[in-house]
Design a protein around this motif. Sequence first.
Motif, PDB file in Angstrom:
ATOM      1  N   UNK A 260       0.771  -1.306  -0.338  1.00  0.00           N
ATOM      2  CA  UNK A 260       0.430  -0.284  -0.018  1.00  0.00           C
ATOM      3  C   UNK A 260       0.979   1.341   0.025  1.00  0.00           C
ATOM      4  N   UNK A 261       0.196   2.375  -0.446  1.00  0.00           N
ATOM      5  CA  UNK A 261       0.930   3.965  -0.547  1.00  0.00           C
ATOM      6  C   UNK A 261      -0.256   4.669  -0.955  1.00  0.00           C
ATOM      7  N   UNK A 262       0.500   5.212  -0.832  1.00  0.00           N
ATOM      8  CA  UNK A 262      -0.509   7.270  -0.488  1.00  0.00           C
ATOM      9  C   UNK A 262       0.480   8.569  -0.953  1.00  0.00           C
ATOM     10  N   UNK A 263       0.353   8.263  -2.321  1.00  0.00           N
ATOM     11  CA  UNK A 263       0.679  10.395  -2.292  1.00  0.00           C
ATOM     12  C   UNK A 263      -0.245  10.953  -2.962  1.00  0.00           C
ATOM     13  N   UNK A 264       0.519  12.100  -3.520  1.00  0.00           N
ATOM     14  CA  UNK A 264      -0.163  12.902  -3.738  1.00  0.00           C
ATOM     15  C   UNK A 264      -1.247  12.890  -5.468  1.00  0.00           C
ATOM     16  N   UNK A 297      -7.327  13.835  -9.093  1.00  0.00           N
ATOM     17  CA  UNK A 297      -6.929  14.775  -9.924  1.00  0.00           C
ATOM     18  C   UNK A 297      -6.193  16.764  -9.912  1.00  0.00           C
ATOM     19  N   UNK A 298      -5.462  17.267  -8.846  1.00  0.00           N
ATOM     20  CA  UNK A 298      -5.028  17.808  -7.942  1.00  0.00           C
ATOM     21  C   UNK A 298      -4.905  19.505  -9.231  1.00  0.00           C
ATOM     22  N   UNK A 299      -5.166  18.873  -9.972  1.00  0.00           N
ATOM     23  CA  UNK A 299      -5.625  20.627 -11.005  1.00  0.00           C
ATOM     24  C   UNK A 299      -6.704  20.407 -11.156  1.00  0.00           C
ATOM     25  N   UNK A 303     -10.400  18.901  -6.746  1.00  0.00           N
ATOM     26  CA  UNK A 303     -10.232  17.111  -6.344  1.00  0.00           C
ATOM     27  C   UNK A 303     -10.231  16.776  -6.451  1.00  0.00           C
ATOM     28  N   UNK A 304     -11.195  16.057  -8.026  1.00  0.00           N
ATOM     29  CA  UNK A 304     -12.079  14.408  -7.782  1.00  0.00           C
ATOM     30  C   UNK A 304     -10.595  13.941  -7.604  1.00  0.00           C
ATOM     31  N   UNK A 305     -11.493  12.289  -6.898  1.00  0.00           N
ATOM     32  CA  UNK A 305     -10.511  11.383  -6.632  1.00  0.00           C
ATOM     33  C   UNK A 305     -11.019  10.492  -7.433  1.00  0.00           C
ATOM     34  N   UNK A 357     -15.375  14.131  -4.459  1.00  0.00           N
ATOM     35  CA  UNK A 357     -15.102  15.389  -4.625  1.00  0.00           C
ATOM     36  C   UNK A 357     -15.615  16.466  -3.800  1.00  0.00           C
ATOM     37  N   UNK A 358     -13.458  17.247  -3.520  1.00  0.00           N
ATOM     38  CA  UNK A 358     -13.856  18.090  -2.194  1.00  0.00           C
ATOM     39  C   UNK A 358     -14.788  19.250  -2.611  1.00  0.00           C
ATOM     40  N   UNK A 359     -15.757  18.850  -2.157  1.00  0.00           N
ATOM     41  CA  UNK A 359     -16.176  20.844  -2.419  1.00  0.00           C
ATOM     42  C   UNK A 359     -15.942  21.492  -1.574  1.00  0.00           C
TER      43      UNK A 359
END
Length: 451
Positions: A260-264, A297-299, A303-305, A357-359
């Motif tokens: 497992x891993x979690x990056x930006x 999608x940081x752009x 920022x939807x995951x 989605x980060x509203x």
Amino acid sequence: MKNFAFILILLASKICLAQNVPFKQLRYDEDYRYLTTDTSDSWYKRLKFAPVSKNKESFFSFGGEVRYQYFHFNNQDWGAAPEKNDGFILTRYLGHIDFHAGNHFRTFVQLQSSLANGEAESPSPVDQNLLDVHQAFVDLSDDNLTLRLGRQELSYGSQRLVSVREAPNNRQSFDAAKFMFAKGHSKFDLFFSYYVTARPDIFDDRINSGTRFWGAYSTFTNIPFLRNIDLYYLVVRKKTAVFEAGKGLEMRHSVGSRIWASTTLWQYDLEGVYQFGNFNNDRISAWTMSANISYTLKSSGLEPKIGVKTEAISGDRQMRDGRLNTFNPLFPKGAYFGLAALIGPSNLLDAHPYVELNISKNLVFTEDCDLFWRMSKNDGLYAVNGKLIYSGNPSQSRYIGWQLGSTLEYSPNKHLYLRQELTWFNAGDFIRASGPGKDILMTGSTITYKF
């Protein structure tokens, strides 16, 4: 109304809570020794860090949680359960005392009260447990080694196999002896335990001598290429286990690994488990493989995951062939596929795309769709607790159905959490052939306050 007034008082008191408290799911993992140098004198600081020695190395810490949940089902259990038109309410109270005497001795005691109101049938002990000692253990520590003795929660990895069972009203615990070693980027646990059976009345939870659970779990982080890896060996012995294949003594070994891993941008969690042992006179040979991969999608403004989960979980291939292939998920998290908790992880193949989605900074919306099939046509459909829901005999169809879930989560601060969930389950061919076969609609509201 008294309960409602109590929660309002707690919500109003958040104005006084100046500390940015790092609450954790395992409350015993919280460490408030950082307040030693804090010169403020608020009532909340004294609650979280109350020294009883001049050097402040011996101290008490107090904390707890209040959680309210409201659920409403249309066609609960696909129409097999009695209808309850106005829904039902689940309430959970947790309170703990944590005492440290220097760096070598610590004791942690936690009480739990879980209440159920308005259910159409008598609530199970998982929903209602009036008051009991949920945890009570001591730690004896020396450098990198800790011995923990007593009643305690166990949680490992992604909680697919060993969980605190956070989503249901009553969290689960074990009476255990556990050695813990941690140094650098490595952790290793060795434990032996008995499962604690929840009972509905006051201080009546008891060791279940018929269910023993032991094993070893190791975690290595910051590894080249793999990033993080878990390796484990777990054993469960149940005096009375029940599967489609029958009922009897189960001695099951589980060997597994998780990467497992979690990056930006990327997050991934890959896990595989093989199980062997004996059930009655049959040989156990079962397995599971799971993956959870997502990209953020940081752009984008929200920022939807975007991600996908999938699991392949073995079922019994043929009855009375001398082998049991049904996977046992051991002690999994209760809401394995959402708060509706309709299906458990045995004899299953599922595909689960989702988007988050980060509203805003504190508001997250999640939409997911989960499609389910039986892995084996000769095995049945199981609940999260391992109970057989429907036998595999009525239908040769593998298709169970699909589930659409929408979740809105709001966390204005570290203390308060609100969640609204809507789940619709479209019954497939197997469900329709096995029972009433109606589609399920569930709405759930959760408010949690921690201190």
